[in-house]
Scaffold this motif. Structure first.
Motif, PDB file in Angstrom:
ATOM      1  N   GLY A 193       2.908  -7.326   0.087  1.00 42.89           N
ATOM      2  CA  GLY A 193       1.693  -7.232   0.893  1.00 42.89           C
ATOM      3  C   GLY A 193       1.777  -7.964   2.221  1.00 42.89           C
ATOM      4  O   GLY A 193       0.926  -7.793   3.089  1.00 42.89           O
ATOM      5  N   LYS A 238       2.120   1.810  -3.525  1.00 44.04           N
ATOM      6  CA  LYS A 238       1.048   2.323  -4.385  1.00 44.04           C
ATOM      7  C   LYS A 238       0.790   3.799  -4.119  1.00 44.04           C
ATOM      8  O   LYS A 238       0.680   4.596  -5.048  1.00 44.04           O
ATOM      9  CB  LYS A 238      -0.240   1.525  -4.182  1.00 44.04           C
ATOM     10  CG  LYS A 238      -0.190   0.149  -4.786  1.00 44.04           C
ATOM     11  CD  LYS A 238      -1.446  -0.637  -4.466  1.00 44.04           C
ATOM     12  CE  LYS A 238      -1.257  -2.097  -4.833  1.00 44.04           C
ATOM     13  NZ  LYS A 238      -2.306  -2.951  -4.310  1.00 44.04           N
ATOM     14  N   LYS A 239       0.696   4.171  -2.841  1.00 44.83           N
ATOM     15  CA  LYS A 239       0.467   5.576  -2.486  1.00 44.83           C
ATOM     16  C   LYS A 239       1.605   6.473  -2.954  1.00 44.83           C
ATOM     17  O   LYS A 239       1.392   7.637  -3.290  1.00 44.83           O
ATOM     18  CB  LYS A 239       0.287   5.732  -0.970  1.00 44.83           C
ATOM     19  CG  LYS A 239      -1.054   5.305  -0.472  1.00 44.83           C
ATOM     20  CD  LYS A 239      -1.197   5.615   1.010  1.00 44.83           C
ATOM     21  CE  LYS A 239      -2.602   5.326   1.471  1.00 44.83           C
ATOM     22  NZ  LYS A 239      -2.816   5.750   2.854  1.00 44.83           N
ATOM     23  N   ASP A 266       0.832  -1.209   0.000  1.00 45.30           N
ATOM     24  CA  ASP A 266       0.000   0.000   0.000  1.00 45.30           C
ATOM     25  C   ASP A 266       0.865   1.258   0.000  1.00 45.30           C
ATOM     26  O   ASP A 266       0.547   2.244  -0.666  1.00 45.30           O
ATOM     27  CB  ASP A 266      -0.945   0.016   1.199  1.00 45.30           C
ATOM     28  CG  ASP A 266      -2.007  -1.065   1.131  1.00 45.30           C
ATOM     29  OD1 ASP A 266      -2.288  -1.561   0.015  1.00 45.30           O
ATOM     30  OD2 ASP A 266      -2.561  -1.422   2.202  1.00 45.30           O
TER      31      ASP A 266
END
Length: 64
Positions: free
Chosen positions: A45, A21-22, A18
């Motif tokens: 992940g 991705k951010k 995450d």
């Protein structure tokens, strides 16, 4: 607070995937080291970033 590529960031308890991705990183075009250990691409992940973690992210670029 975690350290990413030498910069202190005030984030905690976020999955590595995450975070990437951010940050706009393409998981298929980076290598990630977490606390001195290279993390396999398919397992981003599985890791939660916590206080005191040190992350190094290297982006692959094409060229000639």
């Amino acid at each position: 607070m975690i350290k990413v590529n030498g910069e202190n960031l005030n984030i905690n308890n976020i999955k590595l995937s995450d975070f990437l991705k951010k940050g706009g990183f393409d998981e298929n075009r980076v290598a990630v080291e977490l606390n001195g250990t290279i993390i396999k691409r398919g397992s981003y992940g599985d890791y939660i970033l916590i206080e005191g973690d040190k992350v190094e992210i290297v982006c692959f670029v094409g060229g000639g």
